[in-house]
Design a protein around this motif. Sequence first.
Motif, PDB file in Angstrom:
ATOM      1  N   GLU A   1       4.375 -11.385  29.039  1.00  0.00           N
ATOM      2  CA  GLU A   1       4.998  -9.452  28.531  1.00  0.00           C
ATOM      3  C   GLU A   1       6.019  -9.777  27.777  1.00  0.00           C
ATOM      4  OE1 GLU A   1       3.869  -7.829  32.150  1.00  0.00           O
ATOM      5  OE2 GLU A   1       0.938  -8.069  31.648  1.00  0.00           O
TER       6      GLU A   1
ATOM      7  N   ARG B   1       3.043 -14.842  34.000  1.00  0.00           N
ATOM      8  CA  ARG B   1       2.055 -13.232  33.275  1.00  0.00           C
ATOM      9  C   ARG B   1       3.371 -13.021  32.869  1.00  0.00           C
ATOM     10  NH1 ARG B   1      -0.201  -9.832  37.047  1.00  0.00           N
ATOM     11  NH2 ARG B   1       2.295  -9.829  37.930  1.00  0.00           N
TER      12      ARG B   1
ATOM     13  N   SER C   1       0.214 -11.466  26.004  1.00  0.00           N
ATOM     14  CA  SER C   1      -0.398 -11.491  27.860  1.00  0.00           C
ATOM     15  C   SER C   1      -0.885 -12.665  28.293  1.00  0.00           C
ATOM     16  CB  SER C   1      -1.722 -10.190  27.805  1.00  0.00           C
ATOM     17  OG  SER C   1      -2.393 -11.012  26.591  1.00  0.00           O
ATOM     18  N   LEU C   2      -1.392 -12.322  29.926  1.00  0.00           N
ATOM     19  CA  LEU C   2      -1.813 -13.499  30.332  1.00  0.00           C
ATOM     20  C   LEU C   2      -2.984 -12.586  31.940  1.00  0.00           C
ATOM     21  CD1 LEU C   2      -2.395 -15.884  31.947  1.00  0.00           C
ATOM     22  CD2 LEU C   2      -0.973 -16.265  32.713  1.00  0.00           C
TER      23      LEU C   2
ATOM     24  N   ALA D   1      -5.080 -18.685  36.052  1.00  0.00           N
ATOM     25  CA  ALA D   1      -4.365 -18.271  34.959  1.00  0.00           C
ATOM     26  C   ALA D   1      -5.479 -18.300  34.218  1.00  0.00           C
ATOM     27  CB  ALA D   1      -3.253 -18.944  34.497  1.00  0.00           C
TER      28      ALA D   1
END
Length: 213
Positions: free
Chosen positions: A67, A63, A72-73, A105
């Motif tokens: 970022e 993540r 995004s995640l 995820a």
Amino acid sequence: MSADGTDIRSRSPGEAERDNLVRYESSLYGGRPTFMLVRRETDGGAEWTLDELLPTEQAEARRDRLERGGRSLCIRSIEDLLERLHGVDTPAEYEGWAWSGWMGAKVARLDPTRVRALQDVVRTAVEGTPADPDEVLRGGDGFVFLPESAGIRLAVAFRGVKPLQRVDRMRSLARGVARMSDEECYYWHAKCRSPSSPNGEKALRVLLTDHIE
């Protein structure tokens, strides 16, 4: 509870690896499933959500990398992945794996139109695993665990189809992913999720749908 009376949910991943666990191919995680596909029934039809299952540290690191690259995640606990399902056991109770310290995820959530377009891809991917395809292909809520190779094939299909609007393009992409070898799926999976390759998903769609007028 395990056969010896131990609370499975309180055990570490290593302690949970018993001979009677269902194995999802060999992997760095001792045969642990590495993807999870959830079906949720809505008023408009079925939705699918695909998540990759990772140790928390790896999920957070991925993540953070995304970022930094402007992407995004969404990462969630395993319990959160199933919170809206009704009458479905938690993964710990269902397969016996310990999930403390693991996260999902999110790959993508698909609406009913895209679910219909990918039915055949999902059926083929799930049929080659210990999972029951009916859990995610028939009515009602359900989920299946998937090994890495099946999960990666679905991740490519889910990411590719997500922004498409035309059903003929969705179906073309689904057919293209179904024809890919495992090696091709791994290549496109890496390309689509890499922070250094922001146009990977677009390239996949061009490859598999650009011939449609």
